[in-house]
Structure formats: C-alpha cells, structure tokens
Design a protein around this motif. Structure first.
Motif, PDB file in Angstrom:
ATOM      1  N   ARG A 194      -7.744   9.934  -2.723  1.00 23.32           N
ATOM      2  CA  ARG A 194      -7.704  10.784  -3.915  1.00 23.32           C
ATOM      3  C   ARG A 194      -6.664  11.892  -3.819  1.00 23.32           C
ATOM      4  NH1 ARG A 194     -11.996  10.898  -7.594  1.00 23.32           N
ATOM      5  NH2 ARG A 194     -13.422   9.146  -7.371  1.00 23.32           N
ATOM      6  N   GLY A 195      -5.937  11.931  -2.711  1.00 22.14           N
ATOM      7  CA  GLY A 195      -4.754  12.783  -2.646  1.00 22.14           C
ATOM      8  C   GLY A 195      -4.973  14.206  -2.211  1.00 22.14           C
ATOM      9  N   ILE A 196      -5.948  14.470  -1.364  1.00 19.09           N
ATOM     10  CA  ILE A 196      -6.148  15.840  -0.895  1.00 19.09           C
ATOM     11  C   ILE A 196      -4.962  16.285  -0.050  1.00 19.09           C
ATOM     12  CG2 ILE A 196      -7.575  17.312   0.568  1.00 19.09           C
ATOM     13  CD1 ILE A 196      -9.994  15.840  -0.388  1.00 19.09           C
ATOM     14  N   THR A 208      10.173  15.093  -2.563  1.00 19.92           N
ATOM     15  CA  THR A 208       9.634  14.092  -3.480  1.00 19.92           C
ATOM     16  C   THR A 208       8.688  13.220  -2.653  1.00 19.92           C
ATOM     17  OG1 THR A 208      11.497  12.606  -3.024  1.00 19.92           O
ATOM     18  CG2 THR A 208      11.687  14.058  -4.922  1.00 19.92           C
ATOM     19  N   ILE A 209       7.525  12.920  -3.226  1.00 20.74           N
ATOM     20  CA  ILE A 209       6.465  12.250  -2.466  1.00 20.74           C
ATOM     21  C   ILE A 209       6.101  10.941  -3.149  1.00 20.74           C
ATOM     22  CG2 ILE A 209       4.104  12.432  -1.594  1.00 20.74           C
ATOM     23  CD1 ILE A 209       4.458  15.482  -1.663  1.00 20.74           C
ATOM     24  N   THR A 210       6.041   9.873  -2.362  1.00 21.06           N
ATOM     25  CA  THR A 210       5.521   8.593  -2.833  1.00 21.06           C
ATOM     26  C   THR A 210       4.171   8.396  -2.171  1.00 21.06           C
ATOM     27  OG1 THR A 210       7.752   7.678  -3.008  1.00 21.06           O
ATOM     28  CG2 THR A 210       5.912   6.111  -2.980  1.00 21.06           C
ATOM     29  N   ALA A 211       3.109   8.412  -2.973  1.00 20.76           N
ATOM     30  CA  ALA A 211       1.737   8.311  -2.450  1.00 20.76           C
ATOM     31  C   ALA A 211       1.206   6.910  -2.724  1.00 20.76           C
ATOM     32  CB  ALA A 211       0.839   9.359  -3.096  1.00 20.76           C
ATOM     33  N   THR A 212       0.806   6.207  -1.668  1.00 15.64           N
ATOM     34  CA  THR A 212       0.348   4.831  -1.820  1.00 15.64           C
ATOM     35  C   THR A 212      -1.107   4.685  -1.401  1.00 15.64           C
ATOM     36  OG1 THR A 212       0.934   4.091   0.418  1.00 15.64           O
ATOM     37  CG2 THR A 212       2.670   4.024  -1.245  1.00 15.64           C
ATOM     38  N   ASP A 213      -1.786   3.784  -2.072  1.00 11.27           N
ATOM     39  CA  ASP A 213      -3.150   3.392  -1.721  1.00 11.27           C
ATOM     40  C   ASP A 213      -3.400   2.052  -2.410  1.00 11.27           C
ATOM     41  OD1 ASP A 213      -5.649   5.161  -0.454  1.00 11.27           O
ATOM     42  OD2 ASP A 213      -6.323   3.515  -1.726  1.00 11.27           O
ATOM     43  N   ASN A 214      -4.434   1.329  -1.979  1.00  9.85           N
ATOM     44  CA  ASN A 214      -4.737   0.056  -2.650  1.00  9.85           C
ATOM     45  C   ASN A 214      -5.927   0.191  -3.596  1.00  9.85           C
ATOM     46  OD1 ASN A 214      -6.919   0.158  -0.929  1.00  9.85           O
ATOM     47  ND2 ASN A 214      -6.570  -1.840   0.010  1.00  9.85           N
ATOM     48  N   GLU A 215      -6.376   1.424  -3.829  1.00  9.73           N
ATOM     49  CA  GLU A 215      -7.489   1.669  -4.738  1.00  9.73           C
ATOM     50  C   GLU A 215      -6.958   2.322  -6.017  1.00  9.73           C
ATOM     51  OE1 GLU A 215     -10.498   1.826  -6.878  1.00  9.73           O
ATOM     52  OE2 GLU A 215     -10.721   0.811  -4.942  1.00  9.73           O
ATOM     53  N   GLU A 216      -6.926   1.548  -7.103  1.00  9.70           N
ATOM     54  CA  GLU A 216      -6.345   2.029  -8.357  1.00  9.70           C
ATOM     55  C   GLU A 216      -7.060   3.252  -8.912  1.00  9.70           C
ATOM     56  OE1 GLU A 216      -7.278  -1.080  -7.738  1.00  9.70           O
ATOM     57  OE2 GLU A 216      -5.760  -2.540  -8.373  1.00  9.70           O
ATOM     58  N   LYS A 217      -8.391   3.282  -8.814  1.00 11.20           N
ATOM     59  CA  LYS A 217      -9.141   4.422  -9.369  1.00 11.20           C
ATOM     60  C   LYS A 217      -8.815   5.707  -8.645  1.00 11.20           C
ATOM     61  CE  LYS A 217     -13.067   1.791 -11.204  1.00 11.20           C
ATOM     62  NZ  LYS A 217     -14.544   1.578 -11.138  1.00 11.20           N
ATOM     63  N   ALA A 218      -8.619   5.626  -7.321  1.00  8.67           N
ATOM     64  CA  ALA A 218      -8.249   6.816  -6.562  1.00  8.67           C
ATOM     65  C   ALA A 218      -6.880   7.324  -6.999  1.00  8.67           C
ATOM     66  CB  ALA A 218      -8.257   6.503  -5.069  1.00  8.67           C
ATOM     67  N   CYS A 239       0.381   1.555  -6.051  1.00 10.63           N
ATOM     68  CA  CYS A 239      -0.730   0.763  -5.539  1.00 10.63           C
ATOM     69  C   CYS A 239      -0.146  -0.358  -4.680  1.00 10.63           C
ATOM     70  CB  CYS A 239      -1.569   0.188  -6.683  1.00 10.63           C
ATOM     71  SG  CYS A 239      -3.087  -0.621  -6.128  1.00 10.63           S
ATOM     72  N   ALA A 240      -0.405  -0.300  -3.376  1.00 13.22           N
ATOM     73  CA  ALA A 240       0.224  -1.267  -2.469  1.00 13.22           C
ATOM     74  C   ALA A 240      -0.607  -1.417  -1.209  1.00 13.22           C
ATOM     75  CB  ALA A 240       1.636  -0.808  -2.107  1.00 13.22           C
TER      76      ALA A 240
END
Length: 396
Positions: A194-196, A208-218, A239-240
C-alpha cells in the motif's frame, strides 16, 4: 486326467504359461499316443500351491525353491521387507491421488515440490489454470491448490484492512535512506504494497519513483494516497511480478524492497535485480533472519512451535552472515546493515493482531485464520531469536 486346455481353464492360466512351467519342471505332463498332453491331480495341486505362494509376493524361482525344499526363513523375511516398502509406496501414491481430488491436504506435496523443483512447480500450477500471481500466492500462502480460492479470500479479508503488510517504520526507512551515498534520482520500489515506504521516499527524496506490486487493489489505494498528497506526478505504479520485471537494464540508481524479496528468494533477488541498477547503484532490502547465536543453538533458544512455524513458512530463512556472503557473491559491496527496531515489529503486528481479533467470529475455523494465529504466536515467542534486517548494498 486333464488335458492342457482343461488344466489351463481350471487354474486360470494360459497354455503358454503351462508349457513354460513344464519346461521348468514344475509340472510333468504325459504325452498320449495321439499327441495330447495330460496332467494329473497332483499337477493341479502343485500349481495351486504355487499360485498361493506367488500371492505372497514370491518370485517364480523362489516359489519353485519352496516347492522342492524347506522354506528359507531369511528369504521370506526379505520378501516381506520388500512388500512392506511396496505397500508404503502405494499408500503414498493413493494419498497423493486422493489429495489431488480434494479429499485431503496437498500442503506437504506443494512444499516438497517447491523445495526441490520450484520453477517446474510454478509452471505446472499455471498449466492447471492458475495465473502467475495466483501461482506465487499458492506457493507462499495457501499451499493447497484445492482450497486456494477460499484461503485467499480469508487472507485478504484480514490484510485489506491493514496499512502495513510487513514489519517496518518510518524511522527505519529513513535510517536506511541516510546510508545511501548519493542523492537518489530514479528509485524502483519492489513489493510496495500500500506504499507506506513509497510515501517516505517521495517525501524525503527528489527522485522519480516506480512502485511495483502484483496486487492491483494495493496499487489503486497507493495511487489515491499519492494523488491526495500531490506526489502523483513523480510516482508511477506498475503491477508486475518481481521475478519478471518489465524494465531495461541499468534503469535505476536505487532499488528498494522492504519485506518482500523472500517471495522470489533473497539470493535470487540479489542476482536478478542487480542488472536493473546503474553503475554504483544501491539495493536496499529487508529480510527475516535468524540471529547468529540463535542459529547455532536453534533447538535450545527457540520453542518447537516457533521453529516449526518458520521452517515451514520460510524454509530459506538464514543468518545475516549468510545473506551478506550471498550479496557479495552476487556483486555487491556492503555499505551497512541493521536490525529493524521494536517499533517496526509493533507497527505491523499490533494492527495485525487487532484485526484478527475483530474477525475471529467470521474466520475462526478457517485454515488461513489458523496460520495467521500461528504467526502471531511466533512473534510473541520471538525473544530475540530472529530479526528483520535491513541491508544497504552497492553494485560493484
């Protein structure tokens, strides 16, 4: 007297088999003037005894020895041992087939496959209809393809109500950030949740920040937060799958990953993510580790339930010294490393435990709920036996 066809019918054997037995001397047919073979009642009874001996798992040679002389006890003992092994093998085979049909748990089977053939395991799960994200979650969370959907529904019922999805704190994030020897300009955050940590990085760097996770809702929740804070223009969410990131080599001067590298394996992450860093780029990640002194005397320093829990949930869990050696072997220089503070643990486990208590009536009896209760118990039994360690590494 029996002709060979009559003997075959009586004993349920083929004519070819009877001729072979006669060749071995097990029976002795008499040839009549007309050319037909005939057999006596003695032959019938001898072959009946042979069939009963074969039913005990004896070979034809062993049966013949038993017919012609005293039974050797050692031979029977060895045959019984082999038969017991075969029965055990068949019982395991039956248990696996029953489990694959949903009659029992597949957890142990999945864990064994993941330990000895992790890539083949994931590929096979995807052939069974799971997408890549589901396969990774099955590997790390549900561990049973038959109950995966319900497990994840129960799991997300808990975690969708939490801000943090792992131990950490703003102070620890800033401590690690302070060890970076240059001002970050391009940060890749892997497993941002969730990006804390994302928010801390955005507030304290011009990058510049690229934030990745595989949970779309987060990621959707993170985007809402960032837009509200005015950081949306500097931060992109993607999402990756962390094991297959869609970025060109040397795209970032900092890679940041708190509490998530274990999913693909920390040693694998050291190697895979290095190519994404620019020359002298920095990798910051945190990982659950045994304390050195605890690792030397695990059976004495950690209660059985806690040890069993982590050996099942995170079999690759190791010591700081091992992780540092792996990082250096992968091509990094160690800038610093430190254990997360107690506040970092409480920031995660406090809300986590409260959330479980709030959902007890709804989830009690569910396997996901039981697993999360075991994790809470392992946390309370920590007693300094394990830590979350933050590693700050520089690409050589």
């Amino acid at each position: 007297m029996y002709r060979i066809s009559q003997l075959a019918e009586k004993l349920g054997l083929s004519r070819t088999t009877l001729l072979y037995y006669e060749k071995l001397g097990l029976i002795k047919g008499q040839r009549l003037a007309n050319g037909y073979r005939t057999y006596t009642e003695r032959d019938v009874q001898r072959l009946t005894l042979l069939q009963n001996l074969q039913a005990g798992g004896l070979t034809l040679k062993e049966c013949q020895a038993c017919l012609d002389s005293k039974v050797e006890r050692d031979m029977l003992v060895e045959r019984l041992r082999l038969l017991d092994e075969e029965i055990t093998h068949k019982q395991r085979a039956r248990q696996l087939l029953a489990a694959m049909l949903g009659e029992s748990s597949l957890t142990e089977w999945h864990q064994t496959l993941d330990q000895h053939a992790p890539e083949a395991h994931i590929d096979w799960l995807m052939k069974q209809g799971f997408d890549e994200k589901q396969a990774m979650r099955l590997k790390w969370l549900s561990k049973d393809m038959n109950t995966h959907d319900q497990y994840m529904a129960d799991f997300m019922a808990v975690f969708n109500g939490l801000e943090r999805w792992g131990p950490g704190s703003q102070a620890d994030t800033l401590n690690a950030l302070a060890q970076i020897p240059h001002t970050p300009h391009t940060i890749l955050e892997i497993g941002c949740g969730r990006g804390i940590a994302t928010q801390v990085l955005a507030a304290h760097t011009p990058a510049t920040i690229t934030a990745t996770d595989n949970e779309e809702k987060a990621l959707a929740a993170l985007n809402d937060t960032l837009n509200a804070q005015g950081h949306g223009e500097r931060i992109t969410t993607v999402c990756a799958n962390m094991a297959d990131l869609p970025f060109a080599p040397e795209s970032f001067d900092v890679i940041w990953s708190e509490c998530s590298a274990y999913i693909m394996g920390v040693e694998a992450a050291f190697n895979a993510w290095r190519s994404l860093l620019q020359t002298d780029g920095i990798l910051v990640l945190s990982d659950l580790v045994w304390r050195e002194e605890a690792a030397q005397t695990l059976s004495e320093s950690i209660d059985n339930d806690t040890r069993a829990f982590w050996q099942q949930e995170y079999p690759d869990m190791t010591t700081v010294a091992v992780r540092l050696a792996q990082a250096e072997a992968a091509g990094y220089r160690v800038i610093d490393h430190f254990a997360l503070s107690d506040d970092a643990w409480l920031a995660y486990y406090g809300p986590f435990e409260a959330r479980l208590e709030a959902l007890q009536g709804e989830l009690e009896g569910a396997r996901a709920y039981a697993d999360m209760q075991r994790e809470i118990a392992a946390f309370h039994a920590r007693h300094g036996a394990f830590d979350y360690q933050m590693f700050i590494l520089q690409k050589r």
